[in-house]
Design an enzyme around this catalytic site. Structure first.
Site, short mmCIF file in Angstrom:
data_model
loop_
_atom_site.label_atom_id
_atom_site.label_comp_id
_atom_site.label_asym_id
_atom_site.label_seq_id
_atom_site.Cartn_x
_atom_site.Cartn_y
_atom_site.Cartn_z
CB SER A 1 29.39 1.42 35.45
OG SER A 1 28.39 2.28 35.97
CE LYS B 1 29.54 -3.52 34.78
NZ LYS B 1 29.79 -4.23 33.52
CE1 TYR C 1 26.41 -0.91 37.28
CE2 TYR C 1 26.29 -3.18 36.52
CZ TYR C 1 26.53 -1.84 36.27
OH TYR C 1 26.90 -1.43 35.01
#
Ligand code: NAD
Ligand code: WQD
Length: 352
Positions: free
Chosen positions: A137, A165, A161
């Protein structure tokens, strides 16, 4: 025909990617827990494949399960061998993706996203399957970078988050550099995927609280929500609202097919990280006005305070995707708005 494991394949990006892959020479084992998707996707895929080519209908198998369940993943690899179509690669979508939820539940995000990936990798190693396309991402990039963001822009995630990643990318890099290295890895760093398949049979079905702009905008257009709250109109942008790189879900799905085909053909150890975005920034107001114009509707809105954690501008440099994968976005903002709205109108309650 090569067999591929698609983790999280019932989700928004996974389902659209599966549809494109099934039209190529692949058999798909699709693993999903349905924590953020519906088992109904199987019948929608089947319906679409019937429309495209009846022969494609028996090229996939859904398995309900959790990516953290090592024995279940082992069973899928074993089954593929027993069915004489051993899994040769993985596209790894399975994971949790809400920034806000990751802030309130970091341990859950580390458990699912990082812990789940470790479980997957261990089984892949056991069966000598070392080809993976990973759903990364743009959130891993530092908020201090200036757009367009290139793949060597500073990586400094600013929420749990994004941390998960970035750490998964680090794990994949360690595998690539390990001495038994024959790992072939592509990290695809997505920007803001929106829209739906033009049939309106598959699309994005956000569960629980809607955080992202495009699904929220569809809810306002359909009258389910009174108005859109625009987070800030004092950003240093063309009209004061946030600028992002919105990309049609079908263009993103095509990018996965090209990335997988690249790795399957590649014989040597490979590690690539590639941005998947249009290379163009669009403001909230620009997206809203485009949506209203192409769909002949009105979107009531009002400006409110900025959202915590937001940045002003984020859009991709996609030169690497073009040079390495020969990938270019084919759909524009109008296509995204028309296709997204068609999905919403045909499925006001999602897959149900
Ligand atoms: P999604 O939630 O629609 O799809 C993810 C799928 O994974 C869902 O079907 C969900 O049920 C499944 N899943 C979640 N936890 C699981 C678990 N423990 N075991 C098995 N399955 C599990 O999300 P999406 O938008 O399709 O995103 C797919 C991937 O791409 C995610 O990893 C996400 O972080 C990443 N990504 C998404 C975006 C975006 O804006 N949508 C942007 C960048 C990266
Ligand atoms: C877009 C713009 C908001 C909602 C997120 C995740 C990212 C990735 C993609 C997973 C911003 C504005 C939004 C609303 C608004 N997902 N907005 N009102 O924040 O760019 O990225 O989705 O990897 O990790 O962070 O997308 O759609 O939430 O916001 O004004 O009700 O719309 O401020 O400028 P974002 P978004």
């Amino acid at each position: 025909m090569k067999s591929i494991l698609i983790t999280g394949g019932a989700g928004f990006i996974g389902s659209h990617t599966c549809l494109q892959l099934l039209q190529q020479d692949y058999f798909l084992y699709i693993l999903d827990s349905y924590v953020n998707s519906s088992p109904k996707i199987a019948e929608r895929l089947d319906k679409l494949l019937c429309q495209i080519n009846q022969k494609l209908r028996d090229k996939f198998k859904f398995i309900e399960g959790d990516i953290r369940d090592e024995s279940m993943i082992d069973g899928i690899f074993k089954c593929s061998i027993n069915e004489n179509r051993p899994i040769e690669g993985v596209i790894h979508f399975a994971g949790l993706k809400s920034v806000a939820e990751s802030v309130s539940s970091p341990s859950l995000y580390w458990d699912v996203n990082v812990g789940g990936t470790i479980k997957l990798i261990r089984i892949m190693e056991k069966y000598s399957c070392r080809t993976i396309v990973f759903s990364s991402s743009a959130t891993i990039y530092s908020e201090n970078n200036r757009s367009p963001l290139s793949e060597d822009s500073e990586i400094k995630p600013y929420n749990p988050y994004g941390q998960t990643k970035a750490n998964i990318e680090n794990l994949l890099k360690d595998l690539y550099t390990s001495n038994d290295s024959c790992w072939r890895v592509i990290n695809l760093r997505y920007f803001n995927p929106i829209g739906a398949h033009p049939s309106g049979l598959i699309g994005e079905e956000p569960r629980g609280k809607i955080n992202n702009l495009f699904p929220y905008l569809n809810q306002v257009a359909s009258g389910n929500i009174k108005e859109l709250k625009i987070y800030g109109n004092d950003w240093p942008t063309i009209d004061g609202t946030g600028v992002r790189d919105y990309i049609h879900i079908m263009d993103l799905a095509d990018a996965h097919c090209l990335a997988l085909n690249y790795l399957i053909k590649e014989k040597k150890a490979t590690l690539l990280s590639i941005n998947i975005g249009t290379g163009r920034g669009t403001s909230v107001l620009q997206l809203l006005k485009t949506f209203e114009s192409v769909n002949s509707c009105k979107i009531p809105f009002r400006f409110v305070d900025r959202r915590l954690g937001d940045i002003a501008i984020s859009y991709a440099s996609n030169d690497l995707a073009s040079s390495i994968l020969s990938w270019r976005p084919k759909r524009n903002l109008s296509n995204m708005c028309i296709d997204g709205w068609r999905w919403q109108k045909l499925n006001p309650y999602g897959y149900e």
